[in-house]
Design a protein around this motif. Structure first.
Motif, PDB file in Angstrom:
ATOM      1  N   THR A   2       0.843  -1.191   0.000  1.00 24.68           N
ATOM      2  CA  THR A   2       0.000   0.000   0.000  1.00 24.68           C
ATOM      3  C   THR A   2       0.876   1.238   0.000  1.00 24.68           C
ATOM      4  OG1 THR A   2      -0.098  -0.019   2.406  1.00 24.68           O
ATOM      5  CG2 THR A   2      -1.890  -1.108   1.240  1.00 24.68           C
ATOM      6  N   SER A   3       0.296   2.329  -0.465  1.00 27.14           N
ATOM      7  CA  SER A   3       1.018   3.596  -0.500  1.00 27.14           C
ATOM      8  C   SER A   3       0.606   4.457   0.681  1.00 27.14           C
ATOM      9  CB  SER A   3       0.703   4.328  -1.809  1.00 27.14           C
ATOM     10  OG  SER A   3       1.142   5.664  -1.751  1.00 27.14           O
ATOM     11  N   TYR A  36       3.316   4.862   9.579  1.00 27.03           N
ATOM     12  CA  TYR A  36       3.433   3.482  10.060  1.00 27.03           C
ATOM     13  C   TYR A  36       2.934   2.481   9.007  1.00 27.03           C
ATOM     14  CZ  TYR A  36       4.511   4.778  14.920  1.00 27.03           C
ATOM     15  OH  TYR A  36       5.107   5.233  16.060  1.00 27.03           O
ATOM     16  N   PRO A  37       3.385   1.237   9.108  1.00 23.93           N
ATOM     17  CA  PRO A  37       2.899   0.209   8.179  1.00 23.93           C
ATOM     18  C   PRO A  37       1.417  -0.083   8.413  1.00 23.93           C
ATOM     19  CG  PRO A  37       4.901  -0.512   9.318  1.00 23.93           C
ATOM     20  CD  PRO A  37       4.423   0.724  10.013  1.00 23.93           C
ATOM     21  N   PRO A  38       0.735  -0.625   7.404  1.00 24.07           N
ATOM     22  CA  PRO A  38      -0.671  -1.000   7.591  1.00 24.07           C
ATOM     23  C   PRO A  38      -0.808  -2.120   8.613  1.00 24.07           C
ATOM     24  CG  PRO A  38       0.159  -1.831   5.499  1.00 24.07           C
ATOM     25  CD  PRO A  38       1.219  -0.928   6.047  1.00 24.07           C
ATOM     26  N   LEU A  39      -1.915  -2.116   9.318  1.00 25.46           N
ATOM     27  CA  LEU A  39      -2.199  -3.195  10.272  1.00 25.46           C
ATOM     28  C   LEU A  39      -2.772  -4.421   9.574  1.00 25.46           C
ATOM     29  CD1 LEU A  39      -3.711  -1.080  13.184  1.00 25.46           C
ATOM     30  CD2 LEU A  39      -1.549  -2.334  13.230  1.00 25.46           C
ATOM     31  N   VAL A  40      -3.548  -4.192   8.520  1.00 26.54           N
ATOM     32  CA  VAL A  40      -4.076  -5.292   7.706  1.00 26.54           C
ATOM     33  C   VAL A  40      -3.797  -4.959   6.248  1.00 26.54           C
ATOM     34  CG1 VAL A  40      -5.887  -5.757   9.409  1.00 26.54           C
ATOM     35  CG2 VAL A  40      -6.400  -4.318   7.425  1.00 26.54           C
ATOM     36  N   PHE A  41      -4.023  -5.940   5.379  1.00 23.14           N
ATOM     37  CA  PHE A  41      -3.620  -5.777   3.989  1.00 23.14           C
ATOM     38  C   PHE A  41      -4.815  -5.906   3.053  1.00 23.14           C
ATOM     39  CE2 PHE A  41      -0.053  -7.389   6.420  1.00 23.14           C
ATOM     40  CZ  PHE A  41       0.873  -6.387   6.188  1.00 23.14           C
ATOM     41  N   ALA A  42      -4.699  -5.253   1.911  1.00 19.19           N
ATOM     42  CA  ALA A  42      -5.810  -5.189   0.961  1.00 19.19           C
ATOM     43  C   ALA A  42      -6.274  -6.576   0.546  1.00 19.19           C
ATOM     44  CB  ALA A  42      -5.383  -4.379  -0.271  1.00 19.19           C
ATOM     45  N   ILE A 244      -3.584   3.662  -0.336  1.00 18.01           N
ATOM     46  CA  ILE A 244      -3.862   3.242  -1.704  1.00 18.01           C
ATOM     47  C   ILE A 244      -3.127   1.931  -1.969  1.00 18.01           C
ATOM     48  CG2 ILE A 244      -3.673   3.819  -4.147  1.00 18.01           C
ATOM     49  CD1 ILE A 244      -5.630   5.575  -2.673  1.00 18.01           C
ATOM     50  N   ASP A 245      -3.853   0.923  -2.373  1.00 18.88           N
ATOM     51  CA  ASP A 245      -3.247  -0.367  -2.697  1.00 18.88           C
ATOM     52  C   ASP A 245      -2.528  -0.255  -4.036  1.00 18.88           C
ATOM     53  OD1 ASP A 245      -2.691  -3.144  -2.651  1.00 18.88           O
ATOM     54  OD2 ASP A 245      -4.420  -3.481  -3.963  1.00 18.88           O
ATOM     55  N   SER A 246      -1.247  -0.588  -4.049  1.00 16.72           N
ATOM     56  CA  SER A 246      -0.450  -0.431  -5.266  1.00 16.72           C
ATOM     57  C   SER A 246      -0.879  -1.426  -6.346  1.00 16.72           C
ATOM     58  CB  SER A 246       1.031  -0.624  -4.949  1.00 16.72           C
ATOM     59  OG  SER A 246       1.264  -1.912  -4.392  1.00 16.72           O
ATOM     60  N   ARG A 247      -1.519  -2.513  -5.957  1.00 16.47           N
ATOM     61  CA  ARG A 247      -1.944  -3.526  -6.927  1.00 16.47           C
ATOM     62  C   ARG A 247      -3.184  -3.083  -7.685  1.00 16.47           C
ATOM     63  NH1 ARG A 247      -5.667  -7.542  -5.986  1.00 16.47           N
ATOM     64  NH2 ARG A 247      -5.651  -6.928  -3.797  1.00 16.47           N
ATOM     65  N   THR A 248      -4.132  -2.496  -6.966  1.00 20.06           N
ATOM     66  CA  THR A 248      -5.413  -2.152  -7.583  1.00 20.06           C
ATOM     67  C   THR A 248      -5.617  -0.650  -7.761  1.00 20.06           C
ATOM     68  OG1 THR A 248      -6.542  -2.028  -5.443  1.00 20.06           O
ATOM     69  CG2 THR A 248      -6.438  -4.195  -6.522  1.00 20.06           C
ATOM     70  N   GLY A 249      -4.824   0.151  -7.027  1.00 19.73           N
ATOM     71  CA  GLY A 249      -5.018   1.595  -7.078  1.00 19.73           C
ATOM     72  C   GLY A 249      -6.207   2.076  -6.276  1.00 19.73           C
ATOM     73  N   ARG A 250      -6.793   1.194  -5.453  1.00 18.07           N
ATOM     74  CA  ARG A 250      -7.978   1.559  -4.674  1.00 18.07           C
ATOM     75  C   ARG A 250      -7.606   1.795  -3.211  1.00 18.07           C
ATOM     76  NH1 ARG A 250     -10.449  -2.982  -7.503  1.00 18.07           N
ATOM     77  NH2 ARG A 250     -10.406  -4.140  -5.532  1.00 18.07           N
ATOM     78  N   PRO A 251      -8.333   2.683  -2.525  1.00 18.94           N
ATOM     79  CA  PRO A 251      -8.041   2.957  -1.112  1.00 18.94           C
ATOM     80  C   PRO A 251      -8.638   1.898  -0.188  1.00 18.94           C
ATOM     81  CG  PRO A 251      -9.812   4.376  -1.866  1.00 18.94           C
ATOM     82  CD  PRO A 251      -9.372   3.594  -3.060  1.00 18.94           C
ATOM     83  N   ILE A 279     -13.624   3.778   0.966  1.00 18.16           N
ATOM     84  CA  ILE A 279     -12.707   2.670   1.176  1.00 18.16           C
ATOM     85  C   ILE A 279     -13.260   1.411   0.507  1.00 18.16           C
ATOM     86  CG2 ILE A 279     -11.772   3.624   3.312  1.00 18.16           C
ATOM     87  CD1 ILE A 279     -13.568   1.704   4.874  1.00 18.16           C
ATOM     88  N   THR A 280     -12.362   0.474   0.228  1.00 15.45           N
ATOM     89  CA  THR A 280     -12.731  -0.724  -0.530  1.00 15.45           C
ATOM     90  C   THR A 280     -13.033  -1.910   0.368  1.00 15.45           C
ATOM     91  OG1 THR A 280     -11.170   0.119  -2.184  1.00 15.45           O
ATOM     92  CG2 THR A 280     -12.041  -2.059  -2.572  1.00 15.45           C
TER      93      THR A 280
END
Length: 443
Positions: A2-3, A36-42, A244-251, A279-280
């Motif tokens: 994620t960005s 900080y890093p994300p706590l969960v992932f897309a 923003i998820d770098s794979r999908t471009g969605r927040p 959010i997605t």
């Protein structure tokens, strides 16, 4: 991946937000969270969306459970283990009753903020800000404790991170092995008061022995998924953790897999509904007894305009006395619209009252009766009862009345530990699972 690129948010009214006394401290905390890093992932959120879609079609059942309000002090290994253990035990029983997968979602790793009916609290003639959860201030009634402190936002992140790490270790490392979970439930049945559920436990035992005799791959059953959820209440915490998820471009909101908007903050034109539209993640909206069909159809159009299965969950909190009258018109309206949502019953919040000795409490029998009414309403409407959302703890607290333990008003003071709403204790939670398993099996 994620960005961390900042997102922009519209300036809309936002209810139930604290009055931070120092805007510079708030900005510093927000900047820290954003770094900080994300706590969960897309990808995890997408998988949960698929699981909730199954529940919306009647192919799975959702169990959401955990503390009313997490505290920093309770984020210990023992407390987290016992909460996860209770959810796993309940899920094993529900899986057998439903004959379908149970989607296990914890009210944990982020449930550190609570809405309040009043902004201030008065004790002994002194007026101070209300306690809004450990993410904002402290429960102790003193000026220095009740001052909203933005540094607590960062502390909540770390407590959530530690909780998630431990939950992942437990659920992926064999703690949730179905055979162990069933052994725990045997201990529950060994209590004479619970022997009315012995038949279900015996049937589960027979099924496990049958699977073993057939050479079932129990290694695959050693790992389970427990997703993290909380109310998306404090926008000063949620927004910096939206990426923003770098794979999908969605927040995605990376503070939890599943976020919900409460009954008090679900105004269509205000900030909380606007947040979940952007959010997605799969998201929920609490629905109380005053909600109208028009309200729900408008929420669907706003939050799930593309009608994505699993995207939107309605968490109904009606109360035992009105669930059979107020819920059916909502079910029929949504069904007739063609929208596919996941329906989850919150049998706790509509059944809260003050005991004769002054404790905020709930009756176990009222909770069961609302779940029963929820099932009946869905049967009449031809829709799917998708799950239940329960405030519970793995500890032997005395906060809710009744059940096979026959807790009475006089018992509440023994171990009344919640800082907000009363929770089912470990025994009551398991009893509820057995009762609901019977409802599921009878469908």
């Amino acid at each position: 991946m994620t960005s961390n690129a900042p997102l922009t948010w519209p300036d809309l009214p936002a209810r139930q937000q604290p009055s931070w006394p120092d805007v510079d401290e708030l900005a510093e905390a927000q900047n820290t969270l954003a770094s900080y890093p994300p706590l969960v992932f897309a990808g995890e959120c997408d998988v949960l969306m698929d699981r909730l879609a199954e529940a919306s079609r009647g192919e799975a059942f959702v169990l959401m459970g955990g503390d009313c309000a997490e505290t920093f002090a309770s984020a210990t290994a023992d407390n987290i283990r016992d909460r996860v253990k209770t959810i796993l035990q309940m899920a094993a029983v529900l899986t057998y009753g439903a004959s379908m997968p149970v989607v296990k979602i914890g009210r944990m790793a982020g449930q550190y903020a609570k809405p309040r009916s009043k902004d201030t609290e008065v004790r002994g003639g002194q007026e101070l800000p209300a306690y809004r959860g450990d993410m904002v201030n402290d429960f102790a009634f003193a000026p220095q404790n009740r001052r909203p402190d933005p540094a607590r936002l960062v502390r909540a992140y770390h407590a959530s991170s530690a909780t998630l790490n431990l939950v992942r270790a437990f659920t992926q490392g064999g703690f949730g092995d179905l055979r162990h979970v069933h052994d725990w439930n045997r201990g529950f049945i060994a209590n004479q008061a619970n022997q009315r559920y012995e038949r279900i436990a015996r049937d589960i035992d027979r099924a496990i022995r049958f699977m073993a005799a057939c050479g079932a791959d129990f290694e695959a059953l050693r790992r389970v998924d427990v997703w993290a959820s909380h109310e998306a209440l404090l926008l000063d915490y949620e927004r910096p953790l939206t990426r923003i998820d770098s794979r999908t471009g969605r927040p995605y909101a990376t503070s939890g897999h599943f976020l919900w908007v409460g009954e008090r903050t679900r105004d269509l034109h205000e900030a909380h509904i606007d947040f979940v539209t952007r959010i997605t993640n799969p998201v929920g909206v609490k629905v109380g007894p005053t909600a109208t069909p028009e309200d729900l159809l408008a929420i669907i159009d706003r939050v799930d305009p593309d009608r994505v299965p699993g995207r939107l969950t309605f968490i109904t909190r009606m109360g035992r006395d009105v669930v059979r009258t107020n819920l059916p018109p909502l079910l029929r309206a949504v069904k007739d619209s063609g929208a596919l949502v996941t329906w989850v019953c919150d049998p706790m919040h509509g059944n809260t009252f003050e005991s004769d000795n002054g404790y905020k409490t709930r009756r176990f029998e009222d909770i069961v009766e609302e779940v029963r009414g929820f099932f009946e309403a869905h049967a009449d409407a031809g829709t799917h009862p998708g799950g239940m959302h329960v405030e519970l703890t793995g500890n032997d607290v005395t906060e809710c009345l009744g059940g096979v333990m026959h807790l009475a008003d006089a018992d509440l003071e023994r171990r009344y530990e919640t800082l907000c709403d009363p929770r089912l204790n470990h025994q009551q939670s398991l009893e509820l699972a057995f009762v609901v398993a019977e409802m599921l099996a009878a469908r």
